[in-house]
Structures are given as structure tokens and as C-alpha cells.
Design an enzyme around this catalytic site. Structure first.
Site, PDB file in Angstrom:
ATOM      1  N   HIS A   1     -27.774 -45.289  17.536  1.00 45.92           N
ATOM      2  CA  HIS A   1     -28.771 -44.282  18.085  1.00 45.92           C
ATOM      3  C   HIS A   1     -30.045 -44.987  18.417  1.00 45.92           C
ATOM      4  CE1 HIS A   1     -31.216 -40.510  17.989  1.00 45.92           C
ATOM      5  NE2 HIS A   1     -32.020 -41.183  17.148  1.00 45.92           N
TER       6      HIS A   1
ATOM      7  N   ARG B   1     -22.220 -42.479  23.652  1.00 51.37           N
ATOM      8  CA  ARG B   1     -23.062 -43.779  23.405  1.00 51.37           C
ATOM      9  C   ARG B   1     -22.266 -44.622  22.865  1.00 51.37           C
ATOM     10  NH1 ARG B   1     -24.994 -43.742  18.206  1.00 51.37           N
ATOM     11  NH2 ARG B   1     -25.760 -41.689  17.518  1.00 51.37           N
TER      12      ARG B   1
ATOM     13  N   TYR C   1     -21.351 -44.556   9.674  1.00 58.62           N
ATOM     14  CA  TYR C   1     -20.875 -43.284  10.048  1.00 58.62           C
ATOM     15  C   TYR C   1     -19.708 -43.140  11.218  1.00 58.62           C
ATOM     16  CZ  TYR C   1     -24.413 -43.196  13.939  1.00 58.62           C
ATOM     17  OH  TYR C   1     -25.305 -43.580  14.997  1.00 58.62           O
TER      18      TYR C   1
END
Ligand SMILES: Cc1ncc(C[n+]2csc(CCOP(=O)(O)OP(=O)(O)O)c2C)c(N)n1
Ligand SMILES: [Mg+2]
Length: 356
Positions: free
Chosen positions: A256, A252, A265
Site C-alpha cells: 500500500h 497493485r 494480509y
């Protein structure tokens, strides 16, 4: 294990066919159909992110980058099959025939968004991770008991394979040889947790070994590989040969959900590189150009057409009748519990102004 479960690729990143098996089936018409669906899903997804930013829908889970995995697998289904999605699989549900307006209503927090068009066996998106796998195994087994040739497909992420429900779903499907395809989109992250920190297995496909069912690894950004391998798995299911686990390796590009900040992250250059190298839509475009299937005017007309379709769905979503507040109480259980009745009464009293 990576050798035992090699990643199947039909078309490489440059859009060259690298597997002869499916060559004859890859026609100009098929490529055009895939391209239309890929553009439709991407256009919809990008629009949803911007609608969320404008406060016109709630938190949204984008799938940009994963379109080939969703479109290729959904196009392999037959009309009477079942589809069990997660919150990230509306690219698959819209390809299978869900209404764009309803999908938008879901993201606006409306229960009407969970209702598929008449006759479409599409479950509401599962937000609790992996709970939909046993459901899909059950639905598939019911079809088998009824003696139909219908199958089920269930979508889930890499993170979901660490849940008990993943193993329970595969086990029960294997025991009863249920006609179900477990379609894993390995986008290599479960929110902020990379797959290497989440499992010690080198592949997800190998988890099929424990249940003695076929495990297949495909390049999830290769729409041809996804389509043909899903079709094969569905054929096995219909012929009484039981379930298959497919691992579609993908990525992706974005967050998220719109409530997440991926810069915290992971390095954003990684997504940039993958987009340049292995984007599912650009790859198909390269293939079509190589084969002489590409027509700039046609591509533009595809973009305009899907753009209009998405805009119309947004208008319908925004003009939808006001939600009834009772809905949030009435649809929790078939028979309301006393606590829910009490909450409903209190809320309605508060609305009337009789309590503050
Ligand atoms: C049972 C359960 N535990 C935790 C969560 C919180 N949660 C939401 S999404 C997610 C990560 C899922 O990752 P993956 O299965 O790889 O799917 P992806 O989001 O990458 O598509 C988690 C842990 C949840 N929704 N349900
Ligand atoms: Mg994931």
C-alpha cells in the site's frame, strides 16, 4: 449487476483486439505513445521505491500494476482540464504534465511538491480519502458556469467509495450536471481490507445508478479501453451531458505504501499470477508484436531515455535549496492562528539555542 455493467475490454491479455469499435484509431503511433508513457511511469515508480529504501525520500505510495489506468485516463485529457489526484496517482499527474522533480519533492516532504508547473490545473495529492471528489465537482461546475469546455477528472480508490464524500461529490455533480469524470481505480484493496469485506455491491460502476449518471466498467489494465472510455466520458462532460463514474479494474502488485507489509494480509502468489497474466505493459508489448509495431532497438531507447529523465529529476530534487523551517508554519492557514505563531516562535527560539 455484473451483467448490467460488463467490463469493457478492447485488448485481451494476449494483446489481441477484441472490440472493433476503436480499431481504426489504434495506430502504431498511438501504441508507441502509450508504451513510452507506461515505461516512464513504471521506471519512475520503481526508482521511488528504491529511493525510499535508501532514505532519500520519505514514505512512498507505489502504483506498479496500475499504470494503464493512470496513463490511459490522463492522456485522454485536454491541456486546460483539471486533475485531482490521490497519493497514488502521480503516474497520472506526470503523464498530464506535472514535473518529476516536483513529484519527488512532494515525497521528500517539501511543500514545493504541491505546486504544479505554470498553467497546469493539478491539485496537490489528497491523502484524506475521497475529500477531493466534492472539490472536483466544484471546479467542474465553475467551468460550466464560466461557459468553458473544460472538464475535470478525479481519481480515487475502491475504499474511497465507502466515504460520505464520494456520495456527496457524485450527488452534487449530478444535480448540477458538472463536467467531471469520477475515475475509480479498483485495485481491490483498501490497505489490507479486500473489497469483498468492504462493500456488498458487486461493482463500483453500479453506484452511478443512484445518481442517474452513466457508470462504466473497464479493464483497467487495458490502456486502450481506459483511454477511449475516458475520452468518451470527457466528451459527454464537455457537451453538457454531465458526470460519469468509471470503474477501472486493476491491481497493485506491491505494498500500500513503503510503510506497509502486504505479506501480512495477502498471498504474494496472487500478484505474481496477475503480473504474468495481465500486466498492462506486457499486454501492450504483446499487441505491438502481433501487429508488427515492435522494434527491440526502439524499446531499448525508450528505456534509456526515461531512465535518464528520471535520474535528472532525482539530481534536481537532491540539489534543491534547503527547506526553510518557517514554511511548515506559514502554509497552514492564509492567516496564522495564535497557536501556530506561538509554535513557530518557540521552534525558532529552540533553533537559536535560547531554549532547550
Ligand atoms: C478520511 C481517511 N480515512 C482513513 C485514512 C487512512 N487510509 C489511507 S489510505 C486508505 C485506504 C484507501 O483505499 P482506496 O480508496 O482503495 O485507495 P488505494 O490506497 O487502494 O489506492 C485509508 C483507509 C485516510 N487517509 N483518510
Ligand atoms: Mg484500493
Amino acid at each position: 449487476m455484473e451483467q448490467q455493467f460488463p467490463m469493457i475490454q478492447v485488448m485481451n491479455n494476449d494483446g489481441e483486439l477484441v472490440m472493433t469499435e476503436y480499431c481504426e484509431q489504434i495506430t502504431k503511433e498511438l501504441a508507441m505513445t502509450f508504451y513510452r508513457h507506461l515505461m516512464r511511469t513504471r521506471t519512475f515508480d520503481r526508482k521511488c521505491v528504491s529511493l525510499q529504501r535508501q532514505g532519500r525520500i520519505g514514505t512512498y505510495a507505489p502504483y506498479e500494476g496500475q499504470e494503464a489506468a493512470q496513463v490511459g485516463s490522463a492522456l485522454a485529457l485536454k491541456d486546460d482540464d483539471w486533475l485531482f489526484p490521490t497519493y497514488r496517482d502521480h503516474g497520472a499527474t506526470m503523464t498530464f504534465g506535472h514535473s518529476l522533480t516536483r513529484i519527488l519533492l512532494y515525497w521528500r516532504g517539501r511543500n514545493e511538491g504541491c505546486v504544479p508547473p505554470n498553467g497546469k490545473k493539478i491539485f496537490p495529492p489528497s491523502v484524506p480519502i475521497a475529500t477531493q471528489l466534492p472539490h472536483a465537482a466544484g471546479a467542474a461546475y465553475a467551468e460550466k458556469r464560466k461557459g468553458t469546455k473544460n472538464a475535470a477528472i478525479v481519481y480515487f480508490g475502491d475504499g474511497a467509495t465507502s466515504e460520505g464524500d464520494f456520495h456527496e461529490g457524485l450527488n452534487i455533480a449530478s444535480v448540477f450536471q458538472a463536467p467531471v469524470v469520477f475515475f475509480n481505480q479498483n485495485n481491490q484493496y483498501a490497505i489490507s481490507v479486500p473489497i469483498t469485506k468492504q462493500m456488498n455491491s458487486q461493482t463500483i460502476a453500479q453506484k452511478a445508478l443512484a445518481y442517474d449518471i452513466p457508470g462504466v466498467r473497464v479493464d483497467g489494465n487495458d490502456v486502450f479501453a481506459v483511454y477511449f472510455e475516458t475520452q468518451k466520458a470527457l466528451e459527454r462532460a464537455r457537451n453538457g451531458e454531465g458526470p460519469t463514474l468509471i470503474e477501472a479494474i486493476t491491481w497493485r502488485y506491491g505494498a500500500h505504501t513503503t510503510a506497509d507489509d502486504p505479506t501480512k494480509y495477502r498471498n504474494q502468489d496472487e500478484s505474481k499470477k496477475r503480473r504474468e497474466l495481465a500486466d498492462p505493459i506486457q499486454r501492450l508489448e504483446r499487441f505491438m508484436k502481433r501487429e508488427g509495431f515492435w522494434d527491440e532497438t526502439w524499446a531499448q531507447s525508450v528505456q534509456e531515455k526515461v531512465g535518464r529523465e528520471v535520474e535528472q529529476a532525482i539530481t534536481e530534487m537532491e540539489n534543491y535549496p534547503e527547506a526553510k523551517s518557517d514554511d511548515m508554519f506559514d502554509y497552514v492557514f492564509a492567516q496564522p492562528t495564535w497557536t501556530i505563531e506561538q509554535q513557530k516562535n518557540e521552534y525558532n527560539a529552540w533553533k537559536r539555542g535560547s531554549i532547550r
